[in-house]
Design a protein around this motif. Structure first.
Motif, PDB file in Angstrom:
ATOM      1  N   MET A   1     106.437 -11.129 107.693  1.00  0.00           N
ATOM      2  CA  MET A   1     106.668 -11.465 109.085  1.00  0.00           C
ATOM      3  C   MET A   1     108.118 -11.173 109.445  1.00  0.00           C
ATOM      4  SD  MET A   1     103.841 -12.963 110.409  1.00  0.00           S
ATOM      5  CE  MET A   1     104.422 -14.035 111.686  1.00  0.00           C
ATOM      6  N   LYS A   2     108.306 -10.750 110.685  1.00  0.00           N
ATOM      7  CA  LYS A   2     109.659 -10.459 111.158  1.00  0.00           C
ATOM      8  C   LYS A   2     110.475 -11.737 111.283  1.00  0.00           C
ATOM      9  CE  LYS A   2     109.504  -6.136 113.556  1.00  0.00           C
ATOM     10  NZ  LYS A   2     110.158  -5.433 114.614  1.00  0.00           N
ATOM     11  N   ASN A   3     111.784 -11.572 111.193  1.00  0.00           N
ATOM     12  CA  ASN A   3     112.692 -12.682 111.438  1.00  0.00           C
ATOM     13  C   ASN A   3     112.812 -12.911 112.943  1.00  0.00           C
ATOM     14  OD1 ASN A   3     113.384 -12.998 108.676  1.00  0.00           O
ATOM     15  ND2 ASN A   3     114.755 -11.243 108.840  1.00  0.00           N
ATOM     16  N   ILE A   4     113.261 -14.096 113.303  1.00  0.00           N
ATOM     17  CA  ILE A   4     113.602 -14.411 114.681  1.00  0.00           C
ATOM     18  C   ILE A   4     115.108 -14.641 114.680  1.00  0.00           C
ATOM     19  CG2 ILE A   4     113.306 -16.021 116.584  1.00  0.00           C
ATOM     20  CD1 ILE A   4     110.467 -16.554 115.239  1.00  0.00           C
ATOM     21  N   VAL A   5     115.821 -13.857 115.461  1.00  0.00           N
ATOM     22  CA  VAL A   5     117.282 -13.890 115.474  1.00  0.00           C
ATOM     23  C   VAL A   5     117.738 -14.453 116.809  1.00  0.00           C
ATOM     24  CG1 VAL A   5     119.379 -12.524 115.218  1.00  0.00           C
ATOM     25  CG2 VAL A   5     117.304 -11.855 113.960  1.00  0.00           C
ATOM     26  N   LEU A   6     118.414 -15.588 116.756  1.00  0.00           N
ATOM     27  CA  LEU A   6     118.892 -16.246 117.969  1.00  0.00           C
ATOM     28  C   LEU A   6     120.328 -15.828 118.253  1.00  0.00           C
ATOM     29  CD1 LEU A   6     117.493 -19.841 117.324  1.00  0.00           C
ATOM     30  CD2 LEU A   6     116.402 -17.947 118.542  1.00  0.00           C
ATOM     31  N   ILE A   7     120.562 -15.334 119.472  1.00  0.00           N
ATOM     32  CA  ILE A   7     121.907 -14.943 119.895  1.00  0.00           C
ATOM     33  C   ILE A   7     122.249 -15.678 121.187  1.00  0.00           C
ATOM     34  CG2 ILE A   7     121.761 -12.678 118.767  1.00  0.00           C
ATOM     35  CD1 ILE A   7     121.377 -11.415 121.568  1.00  0.00           C
ATOM     36  N   GLY A   8     123.536 -15.748 121.478  1.00  0.00           N
ATOM     37  CA  GLY A   8     123.991 -16.388 122.705  1.00  0.00           C
ATOM     38  C   GLY A   8     125.388 -16.945 122.517  1.00  0.00           C
ATOM     39  N   MET A   9     125.930 -17.473 123.589  1.00  0.00           N
ATOM     40  CA  MET A   9     127.273 -18.021 123.576  1.00  0.00           C
ATOM     41  C   MET A   9     127.370 -19.221 122.629  1.00  0.00           C
ATOM     42  SD  MET A   9     129.459 -16.386 125.543  1.00  0.00           S
ATOM     43  CE  MET A   9     130.776 -17.561 125.878  1.00  0.00           C
ATOM     44  N   PRO A  10     128.586 -19.501 122.149  1.00  0.00           N
ATOM     45  CA  PRO A  10     128.779 -20.734 121.386  1.00  0.00           C
ATOM     46  C   PRO A  10     128.315 -21.928 122.227  1.00  0.00           C
ATOM     47  CG  PRO A  10     130.754 -19.367 121.302  1.00  0.00           C
ATOM     48  CD  PRO A  10     129.829 -18.734 122.295  1.00  0.00           C
ATOM     49  N   SER A  11     127.657 -22.855 121.607  1.00  0.00           N
ATOM     50  CA  SER A  11     127.121 -24.087 122.199  1.00  0.00           C
ATOM     51  C   SER A  11     125.821 -23.865 122.975  1.00  0.00           C
ATOM     52  CB  SER A  11     128.142 -24.820 123.084  1.00  0.00           C
ATOM     53  OG  SER A  11     128.235 -24.233 124.358  1.00  0.00           O
ATOM     54  N   ALA A  12     125.223 -22.679 122.863  1.00  0.00           N
ATOM     55  CA  ALA A  12     123.946 -22.428 123.541  1.00  0.00           C
ATOM     56  C   ALA A  12     122.786 -23.155 122.860  1.00  0.00           C
ATOM     57  CB  ALA A  12     123.658 -20.926 123.597  1.00  0.00           C
ATOM     58  N   GLY A  13     123.007 -23.626 121.630  1.00  0.00           N
ATOM     59  CA  GLY A  13     121.966 -24.370 120.924  1.00  0.00           C
ATOM     60  C   GLY A  13     121.255 -23.573 119.852  1.00  0.00           C
ATOM     61  N   LYS A  14     121.823 -22.444 119.437  1.00  0.00           N
ATOM     62  CA  LYS A  14     121.152 -21.570 118.476  1.00  0.00           C
ATOM     63  C   LYS A  14     120.817 -22.278 117.162  1.00  0.00           C
ATOM     64  CE  LYS A  14     124.589 -18.668 118.688  1.00  0.00           C
ATOM     65  NZ  LYS A  14     125.507 -19.224 119.700  1.00  0.00           N
ATOM     66  N   SER A  15     121.775 -22.988 116.596  1.00  0.00           N
ATOM     67  CA  SER A  15     121.545 -23.664 115.313  1.00  0.00           C
ATOM     68  C   SER A  15     120.579 -24.835 115.458  1.00  0.00           C
ATOM     69  CB  SER A  15     122.862 -24.148 114.710  1.00  0.00           C
ATOM     70  OG  SER A  15     123.692 -23.053 114.406  1.00  0.00           O
ATOM     71  N   THR A  16     120.785 -25.653 116.458  1.00  0.00           N
ATOM     72  CA  THR A  16     119.941 -26.828 116.666  1.00  0.00           C
ATOM     73  C   THR A  16     118.501 -26.417 116.945  1.00  0.00           C
ATOM     74  OG1 THR A  16     121.843 -28.002 117.558  1.00  0.00           O
ATOM     75  CG2 THR A  16     119.671 -28.930 118.042  1.00  0.00           C
TER      76      THR A  16
END
Length: 166
Positions: A1-16
């Motif tokens: 299965m493909k990975n899902i890669v989250l991008i965006g500004m700092p504090s956009a909530g990518k890690s959470t």
């Protein structure tokens, strides 16, 4: 299965959001900023201070380019869009999801920006950084999710739904 890669500004909530999304989808989770810190044995802000902007971006590019995983939600640092090798790899091996938020929302969430290890050029403001990065996030994204006024659960559901429709 493909990975899902989250991008965006700092504090956009990518890690959470990434952690929650990984649980819901049955994927693994990886925070590439933590991989950088582990490899370099230093905090992001200290790496930037010691190696400078270009040095940090070279490390970020190398670490993200060298990630070998599948079925993983990957939360990236906000400056990943300056790392061409890594972004090309992510486009080939994953679904890139841009979590889009208004400038005011990012500004209100950030707090002490220097402690977060945000990559700034000399004289750059948060607003100019936002204006520079947002078109790049949109250019690389397979999916753009408007995260304004959504709580964590709603944002995660919106991302999961968009991925499943793809």
């Amino acid at each position: 299965m493909k990975n899902i890669v989250l991008i965006g500004m700092p504090s956009a909530g990518k890690s959470t959001i990434g952690i929650i999304l990984a649980k819901v989808l049955g994927y693994k989770f990886l925070d590439s900023d933590l991989v950088i810190q582990e490899q370099e044995q230093a905090l992001l802000k200290d790496i930037i201070e010691e190696k400078g902007l270009e040095g940090f971006l070279a490390i970020e590019n190398q670490v993200n380019r060298d990630i070998q995983t599948e079925s993983t939600v990957i939360a990236t640092g906000g400056s990943i869009i300056y790392c061409l090798d890594a972004m090309e790899k992510f486009r080939d091996t994953g679904i890139i999801v841009y979590i889009k938020l208004k400038y005011e929302t990012i500004k209100n969430r950030l707090g002490n920006i220097k402690q977060r290890g945000v990559v700034f050029q000399d004289g750059q403001t948060l607003k100019s950084l936002y204006n520079e990065r947002c078109p790049l996030y949109e250019e690389y994204a397979h999916i753009i999710i408007d995260g304004e006024n959504l709580d964590q659960e709603e944002l995660m559901e919106k991302i999961a739904s968009a991925i499943q429709c793809r």
